[in-house]
Design a protein around this motif. Sequence first.
Motif, PDB file in Angstrom:
ATOM      1  N   PHE A 100       0.820  -1.204   0.000  1.00 18.15           N
ATOM      2  CA  PHE A 100       0.000   0.000   0.000  1.00 18.15           C
ATOM      3  C   PHE A 100       0.862   1.265   0.000  1.00 18.15           C
ATOM      4  N   SER A 101       0.379   2.262  -0.700  1.00 19.48           N
ATOM      5  CA  SER A 101       0.953   3.590  -0.576  1.00 19.48           C
ATOM      6  C   SER A 101       0.320   4.251   0.642  1.00 19.48           C
ATOM      7  N   PHE A 102       0.817   5.421   0.998  1.00 15.23           N
ATOM      8  CA  PHE A 102       0.216   6.139   2.117  1.00 15.23           C
ATOM      9  C   PHE A 102      -1.262   6.398   1.860  1.00 15.23           C
ATOM     10  N   LYS A 103      -1.606   6.655   0.599  1.00 18.86           N
ATOM     11  CA  LYS A 103      -2.999   6.945   0.250  1.00 18.86           C
ATOM     12  C   LYS A 103      -3.866   5.722   0.479  1.00 18.86           C
ATOM     13  N   ASN A 104      -3.354   4.533   0.148  1.00 21.33           N
ATOM     14  CA  ASN A 104      -4.105   3.298   0.409  1.00 21.33           C
ATOM     15  C   ASN A 104      -4.312   3.094   1.903  1.00 21.33           C
ATOM     16  N   LEU A 379       7.002  13.574  -1.660  1.00 16.35           N
ATOM     17  CA  LEU A 379       6.841  13.249  -3.074  1.00 16.35           C
ATOM     18  C   LEU A 379       8.147  12.724  -3.676  1.00 16.35           C
ATOM     19  N   ILE A 380       9.274  12.999  -3.030  1.00 19.86           N
ATOM     20  CA  ILE A 380      10.577  12.602  -3.592  1.00 19.86           C
ATOM     21  C   ILE A 380      10.765  11.082  -3.569  1.00 19.86           C
ATOM     22  N   PRO A 381      10.514  10.390  -2.440  1.00 20.10           N
ATOM     23  CA  PRO A 381      10.617   8.919  -2.464  1.00 20.10           C
ATOM     24  C   PRO A 381       9.311   8.268  -2.938  1.00 20.10           C
ATOM     25  N   ARG A 382       8.427   9.070  -3.478  1.00 22.68           N
ATOM     26  CA  ARG A 382       7.143   8.618  -4.012  1.00 22.68           C
ATOM     27  C   ARG A 382       6.284   7.931  -2.949  1.00 22.68           C
ATOM     28  N   LEU A 383       6.194   8.577  -1.786  1.00 21.45           N
ATOM     29  CA  LEU A 383       5.242   8.108  -0.790  1.00 21.45           C
ATOM     30  C   LEU A 383       3.832   8.466  -1.236  1.00 21.45           C
ATOM     31  N   TYR A 384       3.719   9.532  -2.010  1.00 22.13           N
ATOM     32  CA  TYR A 384       2.485   9.906  -2.700  1.00 22.13           C
ATOM     33  C   TYR A 384       2.842  10.241  -4.139  1.00 22.13           C
ATOM     34  N   ASP A 385       1.866  10.152  -5.032  1.00 23.72           N
ATOM     35  CA  ASP A 385       2.065  10.564  -6.419  1.00 23.72           C
ATOM     36  C   ASP A 385       1.524  11.966  -6.630  1.00 23.72           C
ATOM     37  N   VAL A 386       2.205  12.716  -7.478  1.00 22.82           N
ATOM     38  CA  VAL A 386       1.765  14.079  -7.769  1.00 22.82           C
ATOM     39  C   VAL A 386       0.388  14.049  -8.420  1.00 22.82           C
ATOM     40  N   THR A 387      -0.382  15.112  -8.221  1.00 25.62           N
ATOM     41  CA  THR A 387      -1.675  15.254  -8.891  1.00 25.62           C
ATOM     42  C   THR A 387      -1.476  15.820 -10.291  1.00 25.62           C
ATOM     43  N   TYR A 401      10.621   4.729 -11.824  1.00 20.90           N
ATOM     44  CA  TYR A 401      11.563   3.918 -11.046  1.00 20.90           C
ATOM     45  C   TYR A 401      10.894   2.681 -10.450  1.00 20.90           C
ATOM     46  N   ASN A 402      11.685   1.661 -10.232  1.00 27.10           N
ATOM     47  CA  ASN A 402      11.292   0.571  -9.360  1.00 27.10           C
ATOM     48  C   ASN A 402      11.220   1.155  -7.949  1.00 27.10           C
ATOM     49  N   LEU A 403      10.081   0.980  -7.259  1.00 24.11           N
ATOM     50  CA  LEU A 403       9.873   1.633  -5.964  1.00 24.11           C
ATOM     51  C   LEU A 403      10.950   1.272  -4.952  1.00 24.11           C
ATOM     52  N   GLU A 404      11.317   0.005  -4.922  1.00 27.48           N
ATOM     53  CA  GLU A 404      12.335  -0.434  -3.961  1.00 27.48           C
ATOM     54  C   GLU A 404      13.674   0.222  -4.258  1.00 27.48           C
ATOM     55  N   ALA A 405      14.026   0.303  -5.544  1.00 27.54           N
ATOM     56  CA  ALA A 405      15.307   0.908  -5.930  1.00 27.54           C
ATOM     57  C   ALA A 405      15.334   2.392  -5.577  1.00 27.54           C
ATOM     58  N   ARG A 407      13.444   4.067  -3.257  1.00 27.18           N
ATOM     59  CA  ARG A 407      13.408   4.323  -1.815  1.00 27.18           C
ATOM     60  C   ARG A 407      14.676   3.845  -1.121  1.00 27.18           C
ATOM     61  N   ASP A 408      15.382   2.917  -1.752  1.00 29.98           N
ATOM     62  CA  ASP A 408      16.643   2.465  -1.188  1.00 29.98           C
ATOM     63  C   ASP A 408      17.702   3.560  -1.275  1.00 29.98           C
ATOM     64  N   GLN A 409      17.515   4.492  -2.204  1.00 32.20           N
ATOM     65  CA  GLN A 409      18.484   5.574  -2.391  1.00 32.20           C
ATOM     66  C   GLN A 409      17.997   6.906  -1.818  1.00 32.20           C
ATOM     67  N   VAL A 410      16.802   6.891  -1.216  1.00 33.00           N
ATOM     68  CA  VAL A 410      16.272   8.103  -0.574  1.00 33.00           C
ATOM     69  C   VAL A 410      15.995   7.768   0.881  1.00 33.00           C
ATOM     70  N   SER A 411      16.900   8.182   1.765  1.00 33.69           N
ATOM     71  CA  SER A 411      16.698   7.949   3.196  1.00 33.69           C
ATOM     72  C   SER A 411      15.901   9.106   3.765  1.00 33.69           C
ATOM     73  N   MET A 412      14.866   8.754   4.523  1.00 36.44           N
ATOM     74  CA  MET A 412      13.986   9.798   5.049  1.00 36.44           C
ATOM     75  C   MET A 412      13.789   9.604   6.541  1.00 36.44           C
ATOM     76  N   VAL A 413      14.093  10.626   7.310  1.00 34.53           N
ATOM     77  CA  VAL A 413      13.836  10.606   8.748  1.00 34.53           C
ATOM     78  C   VAL A 413      12.606  11.477   8.971  1.00 34.53           C
ATOM     79  N   LEU A 414      11.508  10.829   9.323  1.00 35.30           N
ATOM     80  CA  LEU A 414      10.221  11.507   9.413  1.00 35.30           C
ATOM     81  C   LEU A 414      10.094  12.322  10.695  1.00 35.30           C
ATOM     82  N   GLN A 415       9.038  13.157  10.732  1.00 37.79           N
ATOM     83  CA  GLN A 415       8.769  13.945  11.928  1.00 37.79           C
ATOM     84  C   GLN A 415       8.528  13.038  13.133  1.00 37.79           C
TER      85      GLN A 415
END
Length: 577
Positions: A100-104, A379-387, A401-405, A407-415
């Motif tokens: 699931f994406s965040f939207k799902n 939007l950068i690691p494609r947690l959501y898709d642009v409208t 992109y392949n989602l795994e590939a 997100r493997d190259q975009v490290s995100m430390v969330l709030q």
Amino acid sequence: MNRKLFKSIREYKKESVLAPLFVILEVFMEVLIPLQMAKIIDIGIQDGNLPYIIKMGVILVIMAMLALWFGVKAGTYAARAGAGYAKNLRHDIFYKVQEFSFKNIDHFSTSSLVTRMTTDVTNVQMAYMMSIRLLARAPIMIVLSWIMTLTINVKIALLFLVVIPLLGGTLIFIAKKAHPHFIAVFDEYDVLNNVVQENVNAARVVKAYVREDYEIKKFHKISKKVFDLFTTAEKIVAWNSPTMQFFVYTVVLCMVLIGGRDIVFQTMETGELTSVIVYALQILSSLMMVSFVFVMIMIAEASSDRIAEVLDEVPEMSDKPDAVKVVPNGAIDFEGVDFSYAGEGGNLSLKNVNIHIKSGQTIGIIGGTGSSKSTFVQLIPRLYDVTKGSVKVGGIDVRDYNLEALRDQVSMVLQKNVLFTGTIYDNIRWGDENASDEEVQRVCKLAQADGFVQEFPAGYNTMIVQGGNNVSGGQKQRLCIARALLKKPKILILDDSTSAVDTKTDAMIRKAFREEIPDTTKIIIAQRVSSVEDADLIIVMDDGKINGIGTSEELLRTNAIYREVYESQVKGGEEDE
């Protein structure tokens, strides 16, 4: 139950077939036992033939032992099939949620997903286990018992032709009346679980504001609603037993009248009447089983529909057949980006965002609450898709992109920093499960976490409790930064992730970034100007738009929002001193 879920039976098809097969064999033995008892009474006892009684008695014991063994085997296979089916359902739900994406995920609450994976799956498991056992048993038992009754006494057998549909229809009517109430219970279960989860997660806040009484009242309110719904349903289902008893006693009385008359006129033997009574009890108890299973199936039907909702949910994001699997660099481009959480036609959180970020740059993002800073970076690691528009990483649209590939190259430390139950080593290795102890310690030093970790008695083997509640907010932030660094990403995003550390530690973390990962694109969202002041570029956001871009010096001259924030923090700090 929802037939779509049956594909989750998979490797337990054998057990699902063997369980009813052994049930059938058990029923055959149970049907033959009353006939054997009748022979012992009418031939052996009446004629005083002891050898015949012993011979038939031994056969009777063997038949009873076989019935017992068949029953045990049927129960074992049914239990294994039910438990295996439930295991596969939980597996399928969990794996589906991972897609699931965040939207799902926004379509379902966390508590609802937990309820579906636990309570709902258990309901389906029990209904399936009882179905393959009792639904195979009851119809065969009714038919065979009726046939045996027919061979003994036609009038009593005809009596059953009236009673069976009448009793069966009554029990099914009761089950259908209870069904809507059982369905309503599960929606309230979601609310109940949500209340409990929220209270436990926010226990410190509840205690800090002395709101225990309020939370208890809120819990009792929803708990009372679940109780009322269950009570209403159970009151209806409670009619099953007295209805069953009424029919049992009525049928027995009728059989005694008919059988007693036939015995007097010597058209029926005493042993035959005894057998017919046993067959009658078998028929009526089988009808009770059918009613019981029917109620369970109706409960499970509501649960299976809820499970199917999750399994049928179409992931908003999926990889293309020719998806790109290599991220060339950390360059980021936003081209005419609009974004709405509600999708096309919804209120826009980001509006016409255009920006180019070079690979290796350090970017600061600042803005007021609700300015969509976090939305921008998600939007950068494609947690959501642009409208509308496109987001590119390394010159390639993130949707290619392949989602795994990606997100493997975009490290995100969330709030909201999240640590998992396990050691500090385990938590940091989420960034790279194969990392050595030395590599873990190195990134912790970069994130300024090594100092406090070494102070723990167990050091890096210190156990983190659920939610990371045994470390402070600042410590949790630094551990999460270390975890992100271990991935050696091309893009590192810190979403207000140093807010709980002091300015000196914050500065040391940023210095380590400059010296140790110069080729990584670093995006830092912060409320403190000092956290982004030395960035290559600072983006000022306001109401979902880019209000200004430039260095700190440039923005002080050209951007009113940045200048106001800067002066309120820097000059305010000087006055306090």
